[in-house]
Design a protein around this motif. Structure first.
Motif, PDB file in Angstrom:
ATOM      1  N   PRO A  21       0.818  -1.221   0.000  1.00  0.00           N
ATOM      2  CA  PRO A  21       0.000   0.000   0.000  1.00  0.00           C
ATOM      3  C   PRO A  21       0.843   1.258   0.000  1.00  0.00           C
ATOM      4  N   HIS A  22       0.344   2.269  -0.665  1.00  0.00           N
ATOM      5  CA  HIS A  22       1.048   3.542  -0.808  1.00  0.00           C
ATOM      6  C   HIS A  22       1.394   4.122   0.563  1.00  0.00           C
ATOM      7  N   GLY A  23       2.611   4.610   0.683  1.00  0.00           N
ATOM      8  CA  GLY A  23       3.029   5.222   1.935  1.00  0.00           C
ATOM      9  C   GLY A  23       3.725   4.281   2.878  1.00  0.00           C
ATOM     10  N   ARG A  24       3.711   2.951   2.579  1.00  0.00           N
ATOM     11  CA  ARG A  24       4.336   1.980   3.461  1.00  0.00           C
ATOM     12  C   ARG A  24       5.616   1.409   2.876  1.00  0.00           C
ATOM     13  N   LEU A  25       6.054   1.893   1.732  1.00  0.00           N
ATOM     14  CA  LEU A  25       7.296   1.432   1.123  1.00  0.00           C
ATOM     15  C   LEU A  25       8.315   2.558   1.140  1.00  0.00           C
ATOM     16  N   ILE A  26       9.467   2.301   1.734  1.00  0.00           N
ATOM     17  CA  ILE A  26      10.533   3.284   1.820  1.00  0.00           C
ATOM     18  C   ILE A  26      11.727   2.772   1.026  1.00  0.00           C
ATOM     19  N   TYR A  27      12.224   3.598   0.109  1.00  0.00           N
ATOM     20  CA  TYR A  27      13.436   3.252  -0.627  1.00  0.00           C
ATOM     21  C   TYR A  27      14.645   3.840   0.089  1.00  0.00           C
ATOM     22  N   VAL A  28      15.675   3.029   0.223  1.00  0.00           N
ATOM     23  CA  VAL A  28      16.931   3.461   0.829  1.00  0.00           C
ATOM     24  C   VAL A  28      18.037   3.260  -0.195  1.00  0.00           C
ATOM     25  N   THR A  29      18.775   4.308  -0.492  1.00  0.00           N
ATOM     26  CA  THR A  29      19.892   4.219  -1.431  1.00  0.00           C
ATOM     27  C   THR A  29      21.199   4.177  -0.658  1.00  0.00           C
ATOM     28  N   GLU A  30      21.917   3.051  -0.780  1.00  0.00           N
ATOM     29  CA  GLU A  30      23.201   2.877  -0.109  1.00  0.00           C
ATOM     30  C   GLU A  30      24.286   3.547  -0.936  1.00  0.00           C
ATOM     31  N   LEU A  31      25.020   4.468  -0.334  1.00  0.00           N
ATOM     32  CA  LEU A  31      26.066   5.218  -1.025  1.00  0.00           C
ATOM     33  C   LEU A  31      27.428   4.859  -0.463  1.00  0.00           C
ATOM     34  N   ASP A  32      28.423   4.838  -1.329  1.00  0.00           N
ATOM     35  CA  ASP A  32      29.792   4.723  -0.853  1.00  0.00           C
ATOM     36  C   ASP A  32      30.180   6.020  -0.146  1.00  0.00           C
ATOM     37  N   SER A  33      31.100   5.918   0.780  1.00  0.00           N
ATOM     38  CA  SER A  33      31.542   7.103   1.495  1.00  0.00           C
ATOM     39  C   SER A  33      32.098   8.128   0.514  1.00  0.00           C
ATOM     40  N   GLY A  34      31.600   9.349   0.580  1.00  0.00           N
ATOM     41  CA  GLY A  34      32.078  10.417  -0.290  1.00  0.00           C
ATOM     42  C   GLY A  34      31.248  10.620  -1.534  1.00  0.00           C
ATOM     43  N   ILE A  87      27.269   4.233  15.968  1.00  0.00           N
ATOM     44  CA  ILE A  87      26.194   5.050  15.399  1.00  0.00           C
ATOM     45  C   ILE A  87      26.410   6.544  15.613  1.00  0.00           C
ATOM     46  N   ARG A  88      27.617   6.919  16.007  1.00  0.00           N
ATOM     47  CA  ARG A  88      27.859   8.332  16.314  1.00  0.00           C
ATOM     48  C   ARG A  88      28.231   9.150  15.079  1.00  0.00           C
ATOM     49  N   GLY A  89      28.588   8.503  13.984  1.00  0.00           N
ATOM     50  CA  GLY A  89      29.010   9.223  12.790  1.00  0.00           C
ATOM     51  C   GLY A  89      27.900   9.394  11.770  1.00  0.00           C
ATOM     52  N   ARG A  90      28.315   9.577  10.518  1.00  0.00           N
ATOM     53  CA  ARG A  90      27.355   9.859   9.447  1.00  0.00           C
ATOM     54  C   ARG A  90      26.422   8.682   9.196  1.00  0.00           C
ATOM     55  N   TYR A  91      26.962   7.466   9.291  1.00  0.00           N
ATOM     56  CA  TYR A  91      26.119   6.288   9.091  1.00  0.00           C
ATOM     57  C   TYR A  91      24.991   6.256  10.119  1.00  0.00           C
ATOM     58  N   GLY A  92      25.334   6.505  11.381  1.00  0.00           N
ATOM     59  CA  GLY A  92      24.317   6.525  12.423  1.00  0.00           C
ATOM     60  C   GLY A  92      23.276   7.604  12.208  1.00  0.00           C
ATOM     61  N   ARG A  93      23.714   8.779  11.774  1.00  0.00           N
ATOM     62  CA  ARG A  93      22.757   9.868  11.524  1.00  0.00           C
ATOM     63  C   ARG A  93      21.804   9.512  10.388  1.00  0.00           C
ATOM     64  N   ASP A  94      22.329   8.862   9.352  1.00  0.00           N
ATOM     65  CA  ASP A  94      21.468   8.483   8.230  1.00  0.00           C
ATOM     66  C   ASP A  94      20.434   7.434   8.647  1.00  0.00           C
ATOM     67  N   VAL A  95      20.870   6.427   9.416  1.00  0.00           N
ATOM     68  CA  VAL A  95      19.926   5.396   9.862  1.00  0.00           C
ATOM     69  C   VAL A  95      18.914   5.987  10.848  1.00  0.00           C
ATOM     70  N   SER A  96      19.333   6.968  11.625  1.00  0.00           N
ATOM     71  CA  SER A  96      18.400   7.638  12.529  1.00  0.00           C
ATOM     72  C   SER A  96      17.277   8.319  11.746  1.00  0.00           C
ATOM     73  N   MET A  97      17.637   8.970  10.629  1.00  0.00           N
ATOM     74  CA  MET A  97      16.623   9.600   9.780  1.00  0.00           C
ATOM     75  C   MET A  97      15.696   8.560   9.166  1.00  0.00           C
ATOM     76  N   LEU A  98      16.283   7.418   8.756  1.00  0.00           N
ATOM     77  CA  LEU A  98      15.465   6.327   8.219  1.00  0.00           C
ATOM     78  C   LEU A  98      14.487   5.824   9.267  1.00  0.00           C
ATOM     79  N   THR A  99      14.966   5.642  10.495  1.00  0.00           N
ATOM     80  CA  THR A  99      14.102   5.139  11.565  1.00  0.00           C
ATOM     81  C   THR A  99      12.972   6.109  11.872  1.00  0.00           C
ATOM     82  N   GLU A 100      13.270   7.391  11.810  1.00  0.00           N
ATOM     83  CA  GLU A 100      12.223   8.401  12.026  1.00  0.00           C
ATOM     84  C   GLU A 100      11.131   8.278  10.972  1.00  0.00           C
ATOM     85  N   LYS A 101      11.547   8.004   9.737  1.00  0.00           N
ATOM     86  CA  LYS A 101      10.566   7.840   8.654  1.00  0.00           C
ATOM     87  C   LYS A 101       9.761   6.563   8.839  1.00  0.00           C
TER      88      LYS A 101
END
Length: 351
Positions: free
Chosen positions: A287-300, A331-345
Motif C-alpha cells: 500500500p502507498h506510503g508503506r514502502l521506503i526506498y533506501v539508497t546505499e552510497l559509498d563514502s564520499g 552510530i555516532r558518525g554519518r552512518y548513524g545519523r542516516d539510519v536515525s533519519m530512516l528510523t524516524e521515517k
C-alpha cells in the motif's frame, strides 16, 4: 487490572538495586519492591501484598516466604533455556537480559496462578521488513541499526528476526546463542503452550530470536508458520516493533512478510532502478506510503538527485568495528545519523 507487585530479595545489595532499575525501566506494568535479605532487618510493610518473589535465598518449605508469596522464582548463576515448568523449579539466570527477564516472570506467573499477565499486550506489534534486489547492499546492517534506534531513540521495544538462509546478523549478535529455530517451528505447528521468551536473547538492548548463522529452518518457514509466529509475538505483548530481514531472498515467504508489513524498506545501491526488486514488484503490492526506498552510497558519494523521496544511507567503514568475535556498529558518525533519519521515517509510516 491491579498492578502486580514483585519483591526482590537478594543478598547482594548492589545487584539488587541494579536489577530494580533495569526491570523498572523495562516494564511499567509492575511495581518492584526491594526486600531485605533474611537476617538483615525488616522487609517493610508492603511485603504481605507481594504476588511474586524474586530471590537467591533458599526457600524451603519451612521458610515463611513460601507461605507469604504465591509465586517464588529463584535467581541462579546457571544459564538455562529450559523453561519446563514445575512449581519447585522456577528459575531465571540472574544476568538475563531485562526484556527476557520480564517475559519469564510473566510466563511463570501464568502457569502457577492461571492468570494471564499480558494485559500490556493490547498494543499492536508493528512489523518492518528490510529487503533488497541483490546482496551487498547493507540490508542487514541497516535493519540491525534501525532496530537499535527504535529501542533507544524512540523507546520502542523491538524484536529482530532474520529469514535469510545465511543469517548475516550473527556477526553483530554473536555466532550462536543456544537457539533452535527447528524447535520453535515444531511448537508452532503443534500448537504447544511454549513461552516465546525461551527463544529470545539480546545484544546491546535489542532482542532477537536465538539461532545460528545457518538459518535454513527459518528461511524455509511457510507463510502459515510465520503468521503463527506473528500471532505469538502479538500475544506476548512485549514488543512494539518486529524488524525482519529477508535480504535478497525474495521467496514466497518474503513476499508474504512484505505484503503483511506495516512498513517495507527496500535497500538499493546508487544507480539501481526503483523497480529492480527481483521477481516481485513490491512497490505495487505494498500500500502507498508503506514502502521506503533506501539508497546505499559509498563514502564520499554525492546524494542521488533522481529520487529525492528516497533515504540516502552513507556507508562508513569506520563505523563497523571488529571486537570480541563480532562486529560492533558505531552510530555516532554519518552512518548513524542516516539510519536515525530512516528510523524516524519508519515510525512516521507505521504510526
Amino acid at each position: 487490572m491491579e498492578t502486580v507487585k514483585i519483591g526482590i530479595q537478594v543478598r547482594d545489595r548492589d545487584y539488587r538495586n541494579a536489577l530494580l532499575r533495569g526491570l523498572s525501566h523495562e516494564s511499567r506494568d509492575f511495581q518492584f519492591i526491594a526486600l531485605a535479605a533474611e537476617g538483615t532487618g525488616p522487609s517493610g510493610k508492603d511485603e504481605k501484598d507481594i504476588q511474586i518473589l524474586l530471590t537467591d535465598i533458599d526457600t524451603g518449605r519451612d521458610n515463611e516466604a513460601v507461605r507469604n508469596h504465591p509465586v517464588i522464582i529463584h535467581l541462579t548463576y546457571r544459564e538455562s533455556y529450559d523453561l519446563s515448568y514445575s512449581a519447585g523449579n522456577m528459575e531465571i539466570f540472574r544476568y538475563e537480559d531485562a526484556g527476557v527477564f520480564i517475559g519469564k516472570i510473566i510466563y511463570y506467573y501464568a502457569r502457577t496462578m492461571g492468570i494471564d499477565l499480558y494485559f500490556h499486550g493490547r498494543r499492536k506489534c508493528h512489523s518492518v521488513v528490510f529487503f533488497s534486489a541483490r546482496g551487498g547492499c547493507g540490508t542487514t546492517s541497516a535493519a540491525m541499526t534501525a532496530a537499535r534506534f527504535l529501542k533507544y531513540r524512540f523507546d520502542k521495544q523491538t524484536l529482530f528476526l532474520s529469514l535469510c538462509p545465511l543469517d548475516g546478523s550473527r556477526k553483530y549478535t554473536g555466532e550462536g546463542d543456544g537457539g533452535n529455530m527447528t524447535s520453535l517451528l515444531y511448537h508452532l505447528n503443534a500448537g504447544d503452550d511454549v513461552p516465546l521468551c525461551k527463544f529470545i536473547s539480546s545484544q546491546e538492548g535489542v532482542s532477537h530470536i536465538r539461532g545460528m548463522s545457518n538459518n535454513r529452518a527459518a528461511s524455509e518457514m511457510t507463510p502459515g508458520e510465520l503468521k503463527q509466529l506473528f500471532k505469538m509475538i502479538d500475544r506476548m505483548g512485549d514488543f512494539s516493533y518486529l524488524v525482519i530481514d529477508v535480504g535478497n531472498h525474495l521467496t514466497s515467504l518474503a513476499k508474504y512478510a512484505i505484503e503483511s508489513a506495516d512498513v517495507a524498506v527496500c535497500v538499493r545501491q546508487k544507480g539501481d532502478k526503483a523497480d529492480e526488486t527481483g521477481e516481485y514488484s513490491f512497490d505495487k503490492e505494498t500500500p502507498h506510503g508503506r514502502l521506503i526506498y533506501v539508497t546505499e552510497l559509498d563514502s564520499g558519494c554525492d546524494r542521488p538527485e533522481e529520487d529525492p523521496s528516497a533515504v540516502s544511507l552513507t556507508y562508513d567503514p569506520s563505523a563497523f568495528v571488529n571486537q570480541s568475535g563480532r562486529t560492533l556498529i558505531d552510530i555516532r558518525g554519518r552512518y548513524g545519523r542516516d539510519v536515525s533519519m530512516l528510523t524516524e521515517k519508519i515510525v512516521g509510516c507505521a504510526e
